[in-house]
Design a protein around this motif. Sequence first.
Motif, PDB file in Angstrom:
ATOM      1  N   PRO A 280       0.807  -1.233   0.000  1.00 44.17           N
ATOM      2  CA  PRO A 280       0.000   0.000   0.000  1.00 44.17           C
ATOM      3  C   PRO A 280       0.834   1.273   0.000  1.00 44.17           C
ATOM      4  CG  PRO A 280      -0.977  -1.606   1.478  1.00 44.17           C
ATOM      5  CD  PRO A 280       0.330  -2.191   1.018  1.00 44.17           C
ATOM      6  N   PHE A 281       2.035   1.224   0.582  1.00 47.69           N
ATOM      7  CA  PHE A 281       2.913   2.400   0.566  1.00 47.69           C
ATOM      8  C   PHE A 281       3.147   2.883  -0.867  1.00 47.69           C
ATOM      9  CE2 PHE A 281       4.261   1.427   4.937  1.00 47.69           C
ATOM     10  CZ  PHE A 281       4.405   2.710   5.447  1.00 47.69           C
ATOM     11  N   SER A 282       3.319   1.946  -1.788  1.00 44.77           N
ATOM     12  CA  SER A 282       3.660   2.315  -3.167  1.00 44.77           C
ATOM     13  C   SER A 282       2.484   2.981  -3.882  1.00 44.77           C
ATOM     14  CB  SER A 282       4.103   1.078  -3.949  1.00 44.77           C
ATOM     15  OG  SER A 282       3.024   0.184  -4.168  1.00 44.77           O
ATOM     16  N   ARG A 283       1.273   2.616  -3.488  1.00 50.42           N
ATOM     17  CA  ARG A 283       0.087   3.155  -4.164  1.00 50.42           C
ATOM     18  C   ARG A 283      -0.485   4.377  -3.460  1.00 50.42           C
ATOM     19  NH1 ARG A 283      -0.282  -2.364  -3.968  1.00 50.42           N
ATOM     20  NH2 ARG A 283      -1.764  -2.377  -2.241  1.00 50.42           N
ATOM     21  N   GLN A 284      -0.181   4.540  -2.183  1.00 51.78           N
ATOM     22  CA  GLN A 284      -0.726   5.657  -1.420  1.00 51.78           C
ATOM     23  C   GLN A 284       0.206   6.855  -1.380  1.00 51.78           C
ATOM     24  OE1 GLN A 284      -1.477   3.718   2.331  1.00 51.78           O
ATOM     25  NE2 GLN A 284      -3.180   2.510   1.527  1.00 51.78           N
ATOM     26  N   SER A 285       1.467   6.661  -1.750  1.00 53.60           N
ATOM     27  CA  SER A 285       2.414   7.773  -1.803  1.00 53.60           C
ATOM     28  C   SER A 285       2.130   8.628  -3.032  1.00 53.60           C
ATOM     29  CB  SER A 285       3.853   7.239  -1.879  1.00 53.60           C
ATOM     30  OG  SER A 285       4.171   6.461  -0.755  1.00 53.60           O
ATOM     31  N   TRP A 286       2.565   9.880  -2.979  1.00 51.18           N
ATOM     32  CA  TRP A 286       2.462  10.716  -4.158  1.00 51.18           C
ATOM     33  C   TRP A 286       3.811  11.376  -4.418  1.00 51.18           C
ATOM     34  CZ3 TRP A 286      -0.439  10.782  -8.160  1.00 51.18           C
ATOM     35  CH2 TRP A 286      -0.299  11.826  -9.087  1.00 51.18           C
TER      36      TRP A 286
END
Length: 345
Positions: A280-286
């Motif tokens: 989820p870190f990879s998809r929730q970061s911007w």
Amino acid sequence: MKPTIKDVAKHAGVSFKTVSRVINRESTVGQELQDKVWKSIKALNYQPNLSARVLRGAASSIGYIYDNPNSNYVIEMQRGILEECRRQDYELVIHPCDAKSPTLLDEIFGMVDRSRVGGLVLTPPMSEMPEVLSALSERNVRFVRILSGSEPPDDHSPCVFIDDRTAAYKITQYLIDLGHTEIAFLGGEEEHKSSSERLAGYQQALQENHLKVKKKLIIEGEYAFESGVKRTRQLLSLSPTPTAVFACNDEIAAGTLFAARLSGVDVPRDLSIVGFEDSPFSRQSWPNLTTAQQPNAEIARTATRLLISQIRHRKGDKPAESEGFYPQLIVRDSSCPPAGRRSDA
């Protein structure tokens, strides 16, 4: 009155031993007969008696042993193991450990004896510790290992192996193809073989492209956000600064992104960042992180299936075979060519 296994046998027109084999998902029962029994089980709303299984001495649960600071990894593993346990009517005992504890083996065996688990799903670093594997084998405790490697390390027990080295090579090659030559590597704990395997893939890609492996760009640490922040600050103090960072997991990569922003570094224009796992870190970061997809829940389901197959193994059955996973590169918004290789530079 609740239906019994004999009621199911009578309804299906088979012996109660056949029903028992179907419920225990033994491979000796043909598919047509399995379908017939499951149809009767559903029609009668029969619920297998787990306590009776225990009284017979058969295993009704398995254990999950881990020591990992990555909460997303642990949650995904638990989810995958639990899904397969529920599908096969097993309970799950979750037991975190300290892999560096001098009483680690006593703790594991204490859990096995108290919980009467039929076997263990082992994740790194325990799955890669010879002393743990040897002790479990001596006690005849069944286990399946989840570990880093391009192939099974031996044939002592089935394992689920993850080809971290090839995935890391492809990540590094991707960054090189974009035009990056100053690529930093932020590893995880050294006791996790995934760290050394990913480092080896990174180094191989650099060497094959005739790029120097620079020690100052390789910084050891932990598979944690805070570790990513700390080490990125160290990287940004270098001269020249790297134009890309390969972080050994998405938590480290998210920490790198955070530190870059605090320092006023634009991602990806000034610094490309690539992680590992597709958590989820990879998809929730911007921006969303470029990463390597590692399907942890599926890996866990596979390991659990292999373990239960071992537990239910009968003489003459084909032994369970190891299975491999090959993380694939997912390109997102956190990576681009460096300045001088872009049309807008």
